[in-house]
Design a protein around this motif. Sequence first.
Motif, PDB file in Angstrom:
ATOM      1  N   THR A  52      52.551  39.033  14.813  1.00  0.00           N
ATOM      2  CA  THR A  52      52.098  38.686  13.932  1.00  0.00           C
ATOM      3  C   THR A  52      53.018  38.008  12.935  1.00  0.00           C
ATOM      4  OG1 THR A  52      52.585  40.510  12.172  1.00  0.00           O
ATOM      5  CG2 THR A  52      50.477  40.914  13.554  1.00  0.00           C
ATOM      6  N   LEU A  53      52.599  37.301  11.607  1.00  0.00           N
ATOM      7  CA  LEU A  53      53.678  36.454  10.805  1.00  0.00           C
ATOM      8  C   LEU A  53      54.393  37.659  10.049  1.00  0.00           C
ATOM      9  CD1 LEU A  53      51.440  33.586   9.294  1.00  0.00           C
ATOM     10  CD2 LEU A  53      53.184  33.418  11.069  1.00  0.00           C
ATOM     11  N   VAL A  54      54.061  38.631   9.982  1.00  0.00           N
ATOM     12  CA  VAL A  54      54.966  39.830   9.511  1.00  0.00           C
ATOM     13  C   VAL A  54      56.103  39.866  10.261  1.00  0.00           C
ATOM     14  CG1 VAL A  54      55.157  42.089   8.435  1.00  0.00           C
ATOM     15  CG2 VAL A  54      52.955  40.668   8.144  1.00  0.00           C
ATOM     16  N   ASP A  55      56.030  40.340  11.644  1.00  0.00           N
ATOM     17  CA  ASP A  55      56.943  40.438  12.498  1.00  0.00           C
ATOM     18  C   ASP A  55      57.718  39.138  12.476  1.00  0.00           C
ATOM     19  OD1 ASP A  55      55.966  42.662  13.728  1.00  0.00           O
ATOM     20  OD2 ASP A  55      54.267  41.327  14.791  1.00  0.00           O
ATOM     21  N   LEU A  56      57.330  38.022  12.484  1.00  0.00           N
ATOM     22  CA  LEU A  56      58.212  37.060  12.636  1.00  0.00           C
ATOM     23  C   LEU A  56      59.021  36.463  11.332  1.00  0.00           C
ATOM     24  CD1 LEU A  56      55.567  34.868  14.533  1.00  0.00           C
ATOM     25  CD2 LEU A  56      57.896  35.637  15.217  1.00  0.00           C
ATOM     26  N   LEU A  57      58.206  36.779  10.046  1.00  0.00           N
ATOM     27  CA  LEU A  57      58.915  36.314   8.828  1.00  0.00           C
ATOM     28  C   LEU A  57      59.264  37.600   8.137  1.00  0.00           C
ATOM     29  CD1 LEU A  57      56.163  33.918   7.719  1.00  0.00           C
ATOM     30  CD2 LEU A  57      58.099  33.235   8.986  1.00  0.00           C
ATOM     31  N   GLY A  58      59.159  38.809   8.427  1.00  0.00           N
ATOM     32  CA  GLY A  58      59.329  39.948   7.708  1.00  0.00           C
ATOM     33  C   GLY A  58      58.397  40.117   6.609  1.00  0.00           C
ATOM     34  N   MET A  59      58.263  41.288   6.081  1.00  0.00           N
ATOM     35  CA  MET A  59      57.210  41.538   4.881  1.00  0.00           C
ATOM     36  C   MET A  59      57.411  40.745   3.726  1.00  0.00           C
ATOM     37  SD  MET A  59      54.622  43.183   4.912  1.00  0.00           S
ATOM     38  CE  MET A  59      53.723  44.751   4.824  1.00  0.00           C
ATOM     39  N   GLU A  60      58.809  40.577   3.413  1.00  0.00           N
ATOM     40  CA  GLU A  60      59.265  39.746   2.256  1.00  0.00           C
ATOM     41  C   GLU A  60      58.650  38.226   2.382  1.00  0.00           C
ATOM     42  OE1 GLU A  60      59.160  39.443  -1.019  1.00  0.00           O
ATOM     43  OE2 GLU A  60      58.839  41.695  -0.642  1.00  0.00           O
ATOM     44  N   GLY A  61      59.342  37.660   3.475  1.00  0.00           N
ATOM     45  CA  GLY A  61      59.104  36.396   4.071  1.00  0.00           C
ATOM     46  C   GLY A  61      57.205  36.079   4.183  1.00  0.00           C
ATOM     47  N   ALA A  62      56.530  36.858   4.592  1.00  0.00           N
ATOM     48  CA  ALA A  62      55.030  36.881   4.725  1.00  0.00           C
ATOM     49  C   ALA A  62      54.646  36.692   3.336  1.00  0.00           C
ATOM     50  CB  ALA A  62      54.589  37.831   5.432  1.00  0.00           C
ATOM     51  N   ARG A  63      54.946  37.626   2.402  1.00  0.00           N
ATOM     52  CA  ARG A  63      54.676  37.680   0.868  1.00  0.00           C
ATOM     53  C   ARG A  63      54.965  36.382   0.526  1.00  0.00           C
ATOM     54  NH1 ARG A  63      55.922  43.284   0.132  1.00  0.00           N
ATOM     55  NH2 ARG A  63      53.984  44.467   0.426  1.00  0.00           N
ATOM     56  N   ARG A  64      56.214  35.628   0.593  1.00  0.00           N
ATOM     57  CA  ARG A  64      56.519  34.349   0.068  1.00  0.00           C
ATOM     58  C   ARG A  64      55.615  33.444   0.527  1.00  0.00           C
ATOM     59  NH1 ARG A  64      61.215  33.713   2.240  1.00  0.00           N
ATOM     60  NH2 ARG A  64      61.987  35.632   1.417  1.00  0.00           N
ATOM     61  N   GLU A  65      55.464  33.255   1.702  1.00  0.00           N
ATOM     62  CA  GLU A  65      54.376  32.249   2.244  1.00  0.00           C
ATOM     63  C   GLU A  65      53.178  32.363   1.718  1.00  0.00           C
ATOM     64  OE1 GLU A  65      55.077  31.074   6.407  1.00  0.00           O
ATOM     65  OE2 GLU A  65      52.955  30.751   6.655  1.00  0.00           O
ATOM     66  N   CYS A  66      52.752  33.823   1.645  1.00  0.00           N
ATOM     67  CA  CYS A  66      51.259  33.659   0.961  1.00  0.00           C
ATOM     68  C   CYS A  66      51.417  33.026  -0.361  1.00  0.00           C
ATOM     69  CB  CYS A  66      50.966  35.154   0.932  1.00  0.00           C
ATOM     70  SG  CYS A  66      49.268  35.634   0.624  1.00  0.00           S
ATOM     71  N   ARG A  67      52.288  33.458  -1.152  1.00  0.00           N
ATOM     72  CA  ARG A  67      52.460  32.701  -2.711  1.00  0.00           C
ATOM     73  C   ARG A  67      52.362  30.994  -2.456  1.00  0.00           C
ATOM     74  NH1 ARG A  67      55.890  37.301  -3.522  1.00  0.00           N
ATOM     75  NH2 ARG A  67      57.620  36.059  -3.163  1.00  0.00           N
ATOM     76  N   GLN A  68      53.132  30.700  -1.480  1.00  0.00           N
ATOM     77  CA  GLN A  68      53.321  29.423  -1.293  1.00  0.00           C
ATOM     78  C   GLN A  68      51.922  28.497  -0.983  1.00  0.00           C
ATOM     79  OE1 GLN A  68      56.523  29.366   1.481  1.00  0.00           O
ATOM     80  NE2 GLN A  68      58.133  29.055  -0.110  1.00  0.00           N
ATOM     81  N   LEU A  69      51.298  29.411  -0.059  1.00  0.00           N
ATOM     82  CA  LEU A  69      49.949  28.886   0.329  1.00  0.00           C
ATOM     83  C   LEU A  69      48.980  28.950  -0.824  1.00  0.00           C
ATOM     84  CD1 LEU A  69      49.885  30.356   3.906  1.00  0.00           C
ATOM     85  CD2 LEU A  69      50.002  27.763   3.596  1.00  0.00           C
ATOM     86  N   VAL A  70      48.911  29.969  -1.626  1.00  0.00           N
ATOM     87  CA  VAL A  70      47.877  29.908  -2.759  1.00  0.00           C
ATOM     88  C   VAL A  70      48.480  28.657  -3.487  1.00  0.00           C
ATOM     89  CG1 VAL A  70      47.541  31.216  -4.941  1.00  0.00           C
ATOM     90  CG2 VAL A  70      47.847  32.374  -2.777  1.00  0.00           C
ATOM     91  N   ASP A  71      49.570  28.286  -3.961  1.00  0.00           N
ATOM     92  CA  ASP A  71      50.104  27.303  -4.894  1.00  0.00           C
ATOM     93  C   ASP A  71      49.419  25.952  -4.058  1.00  0.00           C
ATOM     94  OD1 ASP A  71      51.269  28.842  -6.510  1.00  0.00           O
ATOM     95  OD2 ASP A  71      53.040  28.434  -5.580  1.00  0.00           O
ATOM     96  N   LYS A  72      49.746  25.954  -2.563  1.00  0.00           N
ATOM     97  CA  LYS A  72      49.590  24.532  -2.242  1.00  0.00           C
ATOM     98  C   LYS A  72      47.921  24.369  -2.154  1.00  0.00           C
ATOM     99  CE  LYS A  72      49.944  22.405   2.329  1.00  0.00           C
ATOM    100  NZ  LYS A  72      50.034  22.661   3.799  1.00  0.00           N
ATOM    101  N   ALA A  73      47.125  25.483  -2.132  1.00  0.00           N
ATOM    102  CA  ALA A  73      45.556  25.449  -2.003  1.00  0.00           C
ATOM    103  C   ALA A  73      45.460  25.036  -3.379  1.00  0.00           C
ATOM    104  CB  ALA A  73      44.946  26.651  -1.965  1.00  0.00           C
ATOM    105  N   HIS A  74      45.816  25.533  -4.446  1.00  0.00           N
ATOM    106  CA  HIS A  74      45.507  25.180  -6.047  1.00  0.00           C
ATOM    107  C   HIS A  74      45.988  23.815  -6.258  1.00  0.00           C
ATOM    108  CE1 HIS A  74      45.377  29.604  -7.853  1.00  0.00           C
ATOM    109  NE2 HIS A  74      44.358  29.207  -6.817  1.00  0.00           N
ATOM    110  N   ALA A  75      47.030  23.155  -5.660  1.00  0.00           N
ATOM    111  CA  ALA A  75      47.299  21.736  -5.900  1.00  0.00           C
ATOM    112  C   ALA A  75      46.330  20.952  -5.480  1.00  0.00           C
ATOM    113  CB  ALA A  75      48.822  21.618  -5.247  1.00  0.00           C
ATOM    114  N   CYS A  76      45.670  21.455  -4.085  1.00  0.00           N
ATOM    115  CA  CYS A  76      44.743  20.293  -3.744  1.00  0.00           C
ATOM    116  C   CYS A  76      43.529  20.265  -4.434  1.00  0.00           C
ATOM    117  CB  CYS A  76      44.285  20.893  -2.346  1.00  0.00           C
ATOM    118  SG  CYS A  76      45.289  20.973  -1.022  1.00  0.00           S
TER     119      CYS A  76
END
Lengths: 308, 308
Positions: free
Chosen positions: A261-285
């Motif tokens: 899963t992405l948690v395996d690949l990015l680590g828990m912190e990395g996954a959380r960070r990516e999640c926040r970035q995606l939320v920002d990206k969606a909002h920007a659209c």
Amino acid sequence: MMPSTPTFTTRLSEAARTVEASLEALLSDKVAPGEIARPPRLMAAMRHAALGGGKRLRPFLTIEAARLLGVEGQGPLRAGCAVELLHCYSLVHDDLPSMDDDDLRRGHPTVHKAYDEATAILVGDALQTLAFEVLADPATASDPSVRSDLVLGLARASGLGGMVGGQLLDLSAEGRYGTATLSEADVRLLQMMKTGAILAFSVEAGAILGQADGTTRGSLLDYGRALGAAFQVADDILDREASAEALGKRTGKDQEKGKATLVDLLGMEGARRECRQLVDKAHACLDRFGVKADTLREAVRFVVERQV
Amino acid sequence: MMPSTPTFTTRLSEAARTVEASLEALLSDKVAPGEIARPPRLMAAMRHAALGGGKRLRPFLTIEAARLLGVEGQGPLRAGCAVELLHCYSLVHDDLPSMDDDDLRRGHPTVHKAYDEATAILVGDALQTLAFEVLADPATASDPSVRSDLVLGLARASGLGGMVGGQLLDLSAEGRYGTATLSEADVRLLQMMKTGAILAFSVEAGAILGQADGTTRGSLLDYGRALGAAFQVADDILDREASAEALGKRTGKDQEKGKATLVDLLGMEGARRECRQLVDKAHACLDRFGVKADTLREAVRFVVERQV
């Protein structure tokens, strides 16, 4: 993060209520024009598969994206129901013994457990067909080009190059068809196909119904893609964290099957960070739509914070 | 009965050839616009399911019905391919262990034997989706109302009130879901749903492509229905008579499973008489088209005399 506003919660539950009523009508025993008969066992099993469950997130996205463009009523509701029927078909087939072999779905027996395997296969098949029938029906849009665009979009998001292709990759990721070592790119591709494409189409369907220009449709599609990606990272995080009780289904399933899963690949912190970035990206659209898009903005937060 | 004319045989084999080439292109590994990726295992299994087999009767009917109305080329070919993809999906799912449990189809291993059960379920799912995608694509018809009518027609013929509903009734007829004593009306309903509806739509698709007026479309639909019914009586007669060698699949299967056929209900002579009456009825529906409809006339004889 922020709690949902009353408007958001009201709209979400209102959409779920009208979707449920609409699905009930579509899946009644009453034979519709152009049909020969409706076998009662099939209809009961289809209702078991499609009624009484879920937040109806996909139809909600269709309804809200259409509302943003000034289209309300039967069209968005029916298109949303079509996406939901498609989603329900995928759950019924994914749960089958030869696939994920799940006995429970939202705390209730899966269709092949409540009925039998043959019935479950046919239920999935017929739910898929019904999704396309609903989209092609003039009741969904008076303009036939809107109807045929909706059909084309749903087919592309859900077929061999979308959801079904993603499910095949997911089975491969279990190592069924030879050793499977998935790179980060593979996992992202798999998730984009398996769950992202339909979520993105749920939003795009609203743009099709609103006969949006290319830029508007593109912004909404990008929003839908970011939301779909956020959904999946959040799911991977939830899968790792949540207890079986809280989710009402088996968890840690991906780990159990050795799936990356992405948690395996990015680590828990990395996954959380990516999640926040995606939320920002969606909002920007959604910037170009101003406050009218607040409900869709909240939908992204809802998706990453959902408990079920 | 009369042997087929050279024109008929040529047209039938020419249609089979172009349909095969068109299906090959649709099922290639090459990723199409709007798709994320095409998993090679899925594509190979889909080709296994859809290529290299059969007379391509359904696309032939679409192509010939459209030709009767002056429409030729990509439109009827693609619409015919869509019906064939739908037909192939139904065969893959019907062959599954929990359904008819067949190991061979036209002398080759069925998809779940050549691959595995999960792949076979996904192959059927994706073939169905592709059928609707092909119909909704502007390459099939420039007029969007034609495309959306084709989607609606195929969905109604193949879903819960058509083919899939018929398959559920067929499983019930084996006594799986309680005692099954089928009346003549039940057997006719089952057959009309399971095989008749798609055959009738194959013809109707030609009328939709030709944007025929109501009377013309009605005549062609009635022809398609009579042809579909004749197909099924002939199938019941063949099932009783033919040897396993001649058919290349297990025969007497319906008897084995205790399923009632029209031969049981009408007797062999009664079934043969009904078959002749249906041929006459189908021919009568074509009267208004004159000699231009000779190929469709011969198609009925071909259907009742086919050896495979």
